[in-house]
Scaffold this motif. Sequence first.
Motif, mmCIF file in Angstrom:
data_model
loop_
_atom_site.group_PDB
_atom_site.id
_atom_site.type_symbol
_atom_site.label_atom_id
_atom_site.label_comp_id
_atom_site.label_asym_id
_atom_site.label_seq_id
_atom_site.Cartn_x
_atom_site.Cartn_y
_atom_site.Cartn_z
ATOM 1 N N THR A 149 16.874 56.767 27.303
ATOM 2 C CA THR A 149 17.161 57.175 25.921
ATOM 3 C C THR A 149 18.204 58.286 25.864
ATOM 4 O OG1 THR A 149 15.265 58.671 25.956
ATOM 5 C CG2 THR A 149 14.909 56.476 25.048
ATOM 6 N N SER A 150 18.300 59.089 26.926
ATOM 7 C CA SER A 150 19.259 60.198 26.932
ATOM 8 C C SER A 150 20.706 59.723 27.060
ATOM 9 C CB SER A 150 18.936 61.170 28.067
ATOM 10 O OG SER A 150 19.038 60.533 29.331
ATOM 11 N N ARG A 151 20.892 58.467 27.438
ATOM 12 C CA ARG A 151 22.257 57.949 27.583
ATOM 13 C C ARG A 151 23.049 58.046 26.280
ATOM 14 N NH1 ARG A 151 21.401 52.087 30.502
ATOM 15 N NH2 ARG A 151 20.512 52.768 32.512
ATOM 16 N N ASN A 152 22.387 57.684 25.176
ATOM 17 C CA ASN A 152 23.088 57.677 23.888
ATOM 18 C C ASN A 152 22.285 58.390 22.805
ATOM 19 O OD1 ASN A 152 21.047 55.844 23.602
ATOM 20 N ND2 ASN A 152 22.241 54.342 22.455
ATOM 21 N N ASP A 153 21.394 59.306 23.250
ATOM 22 C CA ASP A 153 20.560 60.077 22.312
ATOM 23 C C ASP A 153 19.723 59.184 21.404
ATOM 24 O OD1 ASP A 153 21.300 62.570 23.247
ATOM 25 O OD2 ASP A 153 23.051 62.679 21.936
ATOM 26 N N SER A 154 19.293 58.054 21.926
ATOM 27 C CA SER A 154 18.380 57.214 21.137
ATOM 28 C C SER A 154 17.001 57.865 21.127
ATOM 29 C CB SER A 154 18.314 55.798 21.706
ATOM 30 O OG SER A 154 18.008 55.813 23.084
ATOM 31 N N TYR A 155 16.178 57.436 20.195
ATOM 32 C CA TYR A 155 14.874 58.056 20.001
ATOM 33 C C TYR A 155 13.811 57.363 20.859
ATOM 34 C CZ TYR A 155 17.021 60.479 16.080
ATOM 35 O OH TYR A 155 17.844 61.270 15.314
ATOM 36 N N TYR A 156 12.822 58.149 21.220
ATOM 37 C CA TYR A 156 11.757 57.684 22.111
ATOM 38 C C TYR A 156 10.423 57.925 21.393
ATOM 39 C CZ TYR A 156 9.006 57.630 26.549
ATOM 40 O OH TYR A 156 8.102 57.370 27.552
ATOM 41 N N VAL A 157 9.724 56.821 21.066
ATOM 42 C CA VAL A 157 8.517 56.898 20.239
ATOM 43 C C VAL A 157 7.339 56.256 20.979
ATOM 44 C CG1 VAL A 157 7.490 56.397 17.993
ATOM 45 C CG2 VAL A 157 9.977 56.730 18.183
ATOM 46 N N VAL A 158 6.238 56.992 21.070
ATOM 47 C CA VAL A 158 5.056 56.518 21.803
ATOM 48 C C VAL A 158 3.862 56.404 20.862
ATOM 49 C CG1 VAL A 158 3.393 57.053 23.628
ATOM 50 C CG2 VAL A 158 5.834 57.502 23.988
ATOM 51 N N ASP A 159 3.341 55.184 20.736
ATOM 52 C CA ASP A 159 2.066 54.953 20.062
ATOM 53 C C ASP A 159 0.980 55.200 21.101
ATOM 54 O OD1 ASP A 159 -0.341 53.808 19.280
ATOM 55 O OD2 ASP A 159 0.539 51.956 18.508
ATOM 56 N N GLY A 160 0.327 56.357 20.969
ATOM 57 C CA GLY A 160 -0.730 56.704 21.910
ATOM 58 C C GLY A 160 -2.092 56.727 21.253
ATOM 59 N N VAL A 161 -2.276 55.868 20.242
ATOM 60 C CA VAL A 161 -3.488 55.920 19.420
ATOM 61 C C VAL A 161 -4.759 55.889 20.254
ATOM 62 C CG1 VAL A 161 -4.864 54.616 17.746
ATOM 63 C CG2 VAL A 161 -2.444 55.051 17.287
ATOM 64 N N SER A 162 -4.821 55.033 21.255
ATOM 65 C CA SER A 162 -6.092 54.842 21.966
ATOM 66 C C SER A 162 -6.172 55.570 23.295
ATOM 67 C CB SER A 162 -6.332 53.344 22.204
ATOM 68 O OG SER A 162 -5.303 52.802 23.003
ATOM 69 N N ILE A 163 -5.260 56.522 23.551
ATOM 70 C CA ILE A 163 -5.255 57.089 24.896
ATOM 71 C C ILE A 163 -4.943 58.581 24.969
ATOM 72 C CG2 ILE A 163 -2.839 56.415 25.293
ATOM 73 C CD1 ILE A 163 -3.682 55.791 28.229
ATOM 74 N N VAL A 164 -4.260 59.155 23.993
ATOM 75 C CA VAL A 164 -3.954 60.592 24.054
ATOM 76 C C VAL A 164 -5.265 61.383 24.110
ATOM 77 C CG1 VAL A 164 -2.906 62.555 22.874
ATOM 78 C CG2 VAL A 164 -1.774 60.333 22.810
ATOM 79 N N GLY A 165 -5.334 62.321 25.027
ATOM 80 C CA GLY A 165 -6.566 63.069 25.252
ATOM 81 C C GLY A 165 -7.388 62.509 26.392
ATOM 82 N N GLY A 166 -7.021 61.315 26.853
ATOM 83 C CA GLY A 166 -7.705 60.701 27.981
ATOM 84 C C GLY A 166 -6.793 60.469 29.168
ATOM 85 N N GLU A 167 -5.504 60.570 28.928
ATOM 86 C CA GLU A 167 -4.505 60.433 29.996
ATOM 87 C C GLU A 167 -3.412 61.482 29.793
ATOM 88 O OE1 GLU A 167 -3.257 59.558 32.700
ATOM 89 O OE2 GLU A 167 -4.758 58.149 33.463
ATOM 90 N N GLU A 168 -2.647 61.696 30.833
ATOM 91 C CA GLU A 168 -1.602 62.723 30.813
ATOM 92 C C GLU A 168 -0.445 62.319 29.906
ATOM 93 O OE1 GLU A 168 0.129 65.388 34.319
ATOM 94 O OE2 GLU A 168 0.862 63.320 34.448
ATOM 95 N N LEU A 169 -0.083 63.207 28.980
ATOM 96 C CA LEU A 169 1.065 62.997 28.111
ATOM 97 C C LEU A 169 1.782 64.330 27.936
ATOM 98 C CD1 LEU A 169 2.656 61.018 26.269
ATOM 99 C CD2 LEU A 169 1.308 61.935 24.368
ATOM 100 N N LYS A 170 2.990 64.425 28.480
ATOM 101 C CA LYS A 170 3.795 65.646 28.377
ATOM 102 C C LYS A 170 4.974 65.356 27.452
ATOM 103 C CE LYS A 170 2.398 67.184 32.984
ATOM 104 N NZ LYS A 170 2.826 67.588 34.341
#
Length: 376
Positions: A149-170
């Motif tokens: 995404t950094s190649r052309n400043d495109s956006y990076y969007v993560v649907d973490g509905v069922s996993i944030v708080g249970g797996e590593e997300l930085k």
Amino acid sequence: MLPGPTNVPARVMRAMHVPIINHRSDDFVELYEDCVEKTKKVFMTEGEAVCLSSSGTGAVEASVVNLIKKGDKVIIPVNGEFSSRLSQMLEWAGASVIKLETQPGENASFETVKEAFDNNKDVKAFYCVWNETSTGTMINYLDKVKDLTSRNDSYYVVDGVSIVGGEELKVDKWGIDIATTGSQKAFAAPPGISPIVVNERTKKYMIENPPHTMYFNLPRYFKYYEESKHTPFTPALPLLYAYREALNMILEEGLDNRIKRHRTCSDALYSGLSAIGLTPFAKEDSRSTVVIALNYLEGLEDKTFRDTLAQKFRVLVAGGFGNLKGKVFRVGCMGEVQRYHVMRTISSIASTLDMMGYDVDAKAGLKIAEEKLKDL
């Protein structure tokens, strides 16, 4: 043992037993600001956080309607029900969607994603469903997507509905622009609060290009919070109290400890259930650590199995979605899951299969699970 809503601790439930306050009062400011700041800690971000009163789908839809405009080119891996829904949302927003489709139980590889970026220099955004709850698959290269995404400043969007708080997300370290989750999954809170975090450059874009929506208008939330620490619309007040208490419990346990616990319990469930004769649905390199999808044994009827498990042993698991209905069942491994939940689930599933005429080795399943759980 559902993949959401999950078990809610009594402490979190009790937090809702308070008088309804004025959502334009100092009491609300104290509550909501605490929710926002602690949400940012869990997501590991210095960006903006909004705690929407909605299901997780609301936050996902907000990520689309506030960012995507007609004609925008978007890349998204699609391998199940929820990634298909997100793809449809993008199409409804007018995007030109490049779907990286794979069979359920598999993920598009990082090399496939890279190839899509190589062939589409003008891509506006990369969207992904980090954990595909319908199939028990999890993308394991979130930390690498920033290189694309950094190649052309495109956006990076993560649907973490069922996993944030249970797996590593930085979020900040991995260059994620928008991330979402739902309170009723790994946060172990009641359904109805849907956090979304947005970094500074994405916030700026949204403000300069406001969406044609009212309730999910994120610039409106940013403005209200900046001016008064309020929300533009009436929030689900009791749920915010519960959500804050769930955040307190996450931070008290510590993110590293919480993630280790989820991974340990997941390993024990996969190993123990495999030892009694069940096979995981997802391919090994794509398997989720918070949703264990298992193939049914030949001749095993879905409803009979799950009803027996629920009625005789008080253990609830989920069936399959769409084309997988009757072919797989899914065990949630998120939120408050501990040794007790793992051992009882394996024992109860083995007993149910035995009652239904299948030759299973419950002792083997419990023994290997106990070994996996020894350090928990």
